[in-house]
Write an enzyme that holds these catalytic residues in place. Structure first.
Site, PDB file in Angstrom:
ATOM      1  N   GLY A   1     -20.364  -9.825  -4.477  1.00  0.00           N
ATOM      2  CA  GLY A   1     -21.295 -10.049  -3.377  1.00  0.00           C
ATOM      3  C   GLY A   1     -22.633 -10.673  -3.748  1.00  0.00           C
TER       4      GLY A   1
ATOM      5  N   TYR B   1     -21.707  -5.838  -5.243  1.00  0.00           N
ATOM      6  CA  TYR B   1     -21.926  -6.624  -6.451  1.00  0.00           C
ATOM      7  C   TYR B   1     -22.257  -5.712  -7.618  1.00  0.00           C
ATOM      8  CZ  TYR B   1     -26.490  -6.160  -4.242  1.00  0.00           C
ATOM      9  OH  TYR B   1     -27.580  -5.670  -3.580  1.00  0.00           O
TER      10      TYR B   1
ATOM     11  N   THR C   1     -11.904   5.600   8.763  1.00  0.00           N
ATOM     12  CA  THR C   1     -12.034   6.186  10.092  1.00  0.00           C
ATOM     13  C   THR C   1     -11.587   5.126  11.088  1.00  0.00           C
ATOM     14  OG1 THR C   1     -13.999   7.282   9.219  1.00  0.00           O
ATOM     15  CG2 THR C   1     -13.677   7.393  11.607  1.00  0.00           C
TER      16      THR C   1
ATOM     17  N   ASP D   1     -26.651 -12.292   7.462  1.00  0.00           N
ATOM     18  CA  ASP D   1     -25.577 -11.781   6.583  1.00  0.00           C
ATOM     19  C   ASP D   1     -24.278 -12.571   6.743  1.00  0.00           C
ATOM     20  OD1 ASP D   1     -26.927  -9.742   5.247  1.00  0.00           O
ATOM     21  OD2 ASP D   1     -26.489  -8.247   6.780  1.00  0.00           O
TER      22      ASP D   1
ATOM     23  N   LYS E   1     -30.348  -1.769  10.371  1.00  0.00           N
ATOM     24  CA  LYS E   1     -29.987  -3.065  10.980  1.00  0.00           C
ATOM     25  C   LYS E   1     -29.668  -2.954  12.465  1.00  0.00           C
ATOM     26  CE  LYS E   1     -28.322  -5.065   6.670  1.00  0.00           C
ATOM     27  NZ  LYS E   1     -27.245  -5.738   5.960  1.00  0.00           N
TER      28      LYS E   1
ATOM     29  N   SER F   1     -33.722  -7.621  -3.330  1.00  0.00           N
ATOM     30  CA  SER F   1     -34.393  -8.608  -2.484  1.00  0.00           C
ATOM     31  C   SER F   1     -35.811  -8.933  -2.968  1.00  0.00           C
ATOM     32  CB  SER F   1     -34.426  -8.129  -1.023  1.00  0.00           C
ATOM     33  OG  SER F   1     -33.115  -8.110  -0.531  1.00  0.00           O
TER      34      SER F   1
ATOM     35  N   ARG G   1     -13.593   3.771  14.049  1.00  0.00           N
ATOM     36  CA  ARG G   1     -14.715   2.842  13.831  1.00  0.00           C
ATOM     37  C   ARG G   1     -14.211   1.391  13.846  1.00  0.00           C
ATOM     38  NH1 ARG G   1     -18.956   3.722   8.872  1.00  0.00           N
ATOM     39  NH2 ARG G   1     -20.704   2.652   9.834  1.00  0.00           N
TER      40      ARG G   1
ATOM     41  N   GLY H   1     -12.891  -1.726   5.470  1.00  0.00           N
ATOM     42  CA  GLY H   1     -14.186  -1.200   5.905  1.00  0.00           C
ATOM     43  C   GLY H   1     -14.562  -1.731   7.273  1.00  0.00           C
TER      44      GLY H   1
ATOM     45  N   ALA I   1     -21.748  -3.900   7.361  1.00  0.00           N
ATOM     46  CA  ALA I   1     -21.478  -5.170   6.681  1.00  0.00           C
ATOM     47  C   ALA I   1     -20.235  -5.837   7.278  1.00  0.00           C
ATOM     48  CB  ALA I   1     -21.297  -4.928   5.182  1.00  0.00           C
TER      49      ALA I   1
HETATM   50  N1  LIG Z   1     -23.611  -8.775  -0.746  1.00  0.00           N
HETATM   51  C1  LIG Z   1     -24.382  -8.577   0.298  1.00  0.00           C
HETATM   52  O1  LIG Z   1     -25.248  -9.403   0.658  1.00  0.00           O
HETATM   53  C2  LIG Z   1     -24.191  -7.332   1.125  1.00  0.00           C
HETATM   54  C3  LIG Z   1     -24.725  -7.282   2.424  1.00  0.00           C
HETATM   55  C4  LIG Z   1     -24.517  -6.100   3.176  1.00  0.00           C
HETATM   56  C5  LIG Z   1     -23.830  -5.020   2.596  1.00  0.00           C
HETATM   57  N2  LIG Z   1     -23.342  -5.111   1.317  1.00  0.00           N
HETATM   58  C6  LIG Z   1     -22.611  -3.990   0.700  1.00  0.00           C
HETATM   59  O2  LIG Z   1     -21.548  -3.616   1.570  1.00  0.00           O
HETATM   60  C7  LIG Z   1     -21.279  -2.226   1.418  1.00  0.00           C
HETATM   61  C8  LIG Z   1     -21.120  -1.575   2.788  1.00  0.00           C
HETATM   62  O3  LIG Z   1     -22.359  -1.634   3.484  1.00  0.00           O
HETATM   63  P1  LIG Z   1     -22.440  -1.180   5.018  1.00  0.00           P
HETATM   64  O4  LIG Z   1     -23.796  -1.530   5.482  1.00  0.00           O
HETATM   65  O5  LIG Z   1     -21.265  -1.675   5.770  1.00  0.00           O
HETATM   66  O6  LIG Z   1     -22.300   0.415   4.872  1.00  0.00           O
HETATM   67  P2  LIG Z   1     -21.821   1.430   6.015  1.00  0.00           P
HETATM   68  O7  LIG Z   1     -22.188   0.921   7.363  1.00  0.00           O
HETATM   69  O8  LIG Z   1     -22.314   2.759   5.558  1.00  0.00           O
HETATM   70  O9  LIG Z   1     -20.204   1.401   5.931  1.00  0.00           O
HETATM   71  C9  LIG Z   1     -19.539   1.912   4.790  1.00  0.00           C
HETATM   72  C10 LIG Z   1     -18.048   1.574   4.887  1.00  0.00           C
HETATM   73  O10 LIG Z   1     -17.417   2.062   3.683  1.00  0.00           O
HETATM   74  C11 LIG Z   1     -16.353   2.944   4.054  1.00  0.00           C
HETATM   75  N3  LIG Z   1     -16.216   3.991   3.044  1.00  0.00           N
HETATM   76  C12 LIG Z   1     -17.218   4.712   2.486  1.00  0.00           C
HETATM   77  N4  LIG Z   1     -16.686   5.601   1.605  1.00  0.00           N
HETATM   78  C13 LIG Z   1     -15.334   5.419   1.632  1.00  0.00           C
HETATM   79  C14 LIG Z   1     -14.251   6.023   0.935  1.00  0.00           C
HETATM   80  N5  LIG Z   1     -14.451   7.006   0.045  1.00  0.00           N
HETATM   81  N6  LIG Z   1     -12.987   5.581   1.178  1.00  0.00           N
HETATM   82  C15 LIG Z   1     -12.770   4.565   2.068  1.00  0.00           C
HETATM   83  N7  LIG Z   1     -13.765   3.959   2.766  1.00  0.00           N
HETATM   84  C16 LIG Z   1     -15.034   4.383   2.541  1.00  0.00           C
HETATM   85  C17 LIG Z   1     -16.768   3.507   5.402  1.00  0.00           C
HETATM   86  O11 LIG Z   1     -15.637   4.045   6.047  1.00  0.00           O
HETATM   87  P3  LIG Z   1     -15.826   5.176   7.197  1.00  0.00           P
HETATM   88  O12 LIG Z   1     -16.204   4.441   8.446  1.00  0.00           O
HETATM   89  O13 LIG Z   1     -14.486   5.814   7.260  1.00  0.00           O
HETATM   90  O14 LIG Z   1     -16.906   6.109   6.718  1.00  0.00           O
HETATM   91  C18 LIG Z   1     -17.337   2.250   6.061  1.00  0.00           C
HETATM   92  O15 LIG Z   1     -16.296   1.423   6.515  1.00  0.00           O
HETATM   93  C19 LIG Z   1     -22.439  -1.649   0.601  1.00  0.00           C
HETATM   94  O16 LIG Z   1     -21.973  -1.452  -0.718  1.00  0.00           O
HETATM   95  C20 LIG Z   1     -23.491  -2.743   0.607  1.00  0.00           C
HETATM   96  O17 LIG Z   1     -24.241  -2.776  -0.575  1.00  0.00           O
HETATM   97  C21 LIG Z   1     -23.505  -6.251   0.582  1.00  0.00           C
END
Ligand SMILES: NC(=O)c1ccc[n+]([C@@H]2O[C@H](COP(=O)([O-])OP(=O)(O)OC[C@H]3O[C@@H](n4cnc5c(N)ncnc54)[C@H](OP(=O)(O)O)[C@@H]3O)[C@@H](O)[C@H]2O)c1
Length: 300
Positions: A259, A238, A168, A117, A82, A33, A171, A142, A146
């Site tokens: 992304g 990304y 999970t 977002d 957030k 950013s 969730r 997921g 996000a």
């Molecule tokens: N391009 C963009 O502008 C943008 C914007 C926002 C986020 N993102 C990207 O989106 C991703 C997620 O962000 P977030 O904020 O949603 O994170 P978060 O709230 O921590 O959620 C992570 C998600 O990934 C799942 N996960 C993690 N490890 C896993 C595994 N080994 N096997 C299966 N599922 C798994 C989690 O499942 P559980 O619930 O089971 O733990 C949860 O659904 C990040 O990589 C972030 O960089 C990109």
């Protein structure tokens, strides 16, 4: 002579009139950013500077207060702030209320929490596929922060069904309950991330919102061979050369996007809220791709 607007770092980081912008996160060092916003500010010759701030969850209220005292005009928030920011705002935009999360704050007389977002997700998708997502069914992998923005944005479209699959499952169920008041047709269907049981052959859009792929892992459980040939694979993670998921999907002959576009579009919406100027999106995206290619060549 005027400096190259895409030169980094800027030769001068501010004066007594420079307005402060920033991003709060924990961790924060990886964030693109500051690069995106400072490039846009520099290109448009706007007297602002955008800085990354490492803010831990226990210090979030003091950081918001301190930023305001220092005259900060606005900031972005990334993981894990957030959702916690919602309670610290004086007012919330419709998108922030709908999503239950704030990624952009405007600091005027009052603190106003926004969420850009979901806009970023859809705007980037429509850059690539203006016809998407009309009707059709979407499979989201997921159910974290996000996914919340992605679901919120998709509920504003005409998609027929949103399959929300998470490791999970509770969730995913909680997210479906959160959106239930906006989901009168019960389009969200929470499910476990059990690869054999997901409706791959029914969907026209697959969205990865899990954090898998960020570090190049390839362990995301998918059955891409079961997707229809015209399905689109959108990984909101990304990487310099796409992500493991987009590369695998390309191998299956599917159209893909990572992304980066979402990141730039959500930034552009925040930038407009703070400065009332349009971010030069195409130029920023070109710059980020060139940077990523240069980094990759250095690593080879
Ligand atoms: N391009 C963009 O502008 C943008 C914007 C926002 C986020 N993102 C990207 O989106 C991703 C997620 O962000 P977030 O904020 O949603 O994170 P978060 O709230 O921590 O959620 C992570 C998600 O990934 C799942 N996960 C993690 N490890 C896993 C595994 N080994 N096997 C299966 N599922 C798994 C989690 O499942 P559980 O619930 O089971 O733990 C949860 O659904 C990040 O990589 C972030 O960089 C990109």
């Amino acid at each position: 002579m005027r400096h190259d607007p895409f030169q980094w770092p800027k030769p001068c980081l501010g004066s007594g009139t420079t307005k402060l912008l920033g991003v709060f996160g924990d961790p924060i060092a990886h964030s693109l950013s500051p690069i995106i916003h400072n490039l846009a500010l520099s290109r448009l010759d706007l007297d602002y500077h955008y800085l990354p701030f490492h803010v831990t969850p226990e210090h979030l209220p003091q950081a918001v207060h301190g930023f305001r005292i220092l005259g900060g005009r606005g900031f972005n928030a990334t993981v894990p702030h957030k959702e916690a920011l919602v309670a610290l705002m004086d007012d919330l935009s419709d998108a922030a209320i709908r999503t239950g999360a704030v990624n952009t704050v405007s600091c005027q007389d009052r603190l106003i929490g926004h969420n850009t977002d979901g806009h970023g997700f859809l705007a980037a998708l429509r850059d690539m596929r203006p016809d998407f997502p009309q009707g059709g069914k979407v499979l989201i992998l997921g159910a974290g922060g996000a996914a919340r923005s992605v679901v919120s944005a998709l509920l504003e479209t005409s998609v027929e069904a949103i399959f929300l699959a998470n490791r999970t499952v509770e969730r995913a169920q909680a997210l479906a309950r959160f959106f239930a008041p906006h989901d009168t047709q019960r389009r969200i269907q929470p499910m476990a991330l059990a690869v054999d049981q997901l409706p791959w052959d029914e969907v026209t859009l697959l969205v990865n919102t899990t954090s898998l792929g960020l570090k190049g892992e390839t362990t995301l459980p998918v059955a891409l061979h079961r997707l229809p040939a015209d399905a689109f694979v959108y990984d909101i993670v990304y990487g310099p050369q796409g992500t493991p998921l987009t590369r695998l999907a390309q191998h299956h002959g599917l159209q893909t996007m990572d992304g980066m576009g979402m990141l730039v579009h959500q930034a552009a919406a925040a930038f407009y809220l703070w400065t009332q100027h349009e971010m030069p999106i195409a130029a920023i995206q070109d710059h980020l791709r060139q940077r990523a290619n240069a980094d990759r060549q250095k690593a080879d």
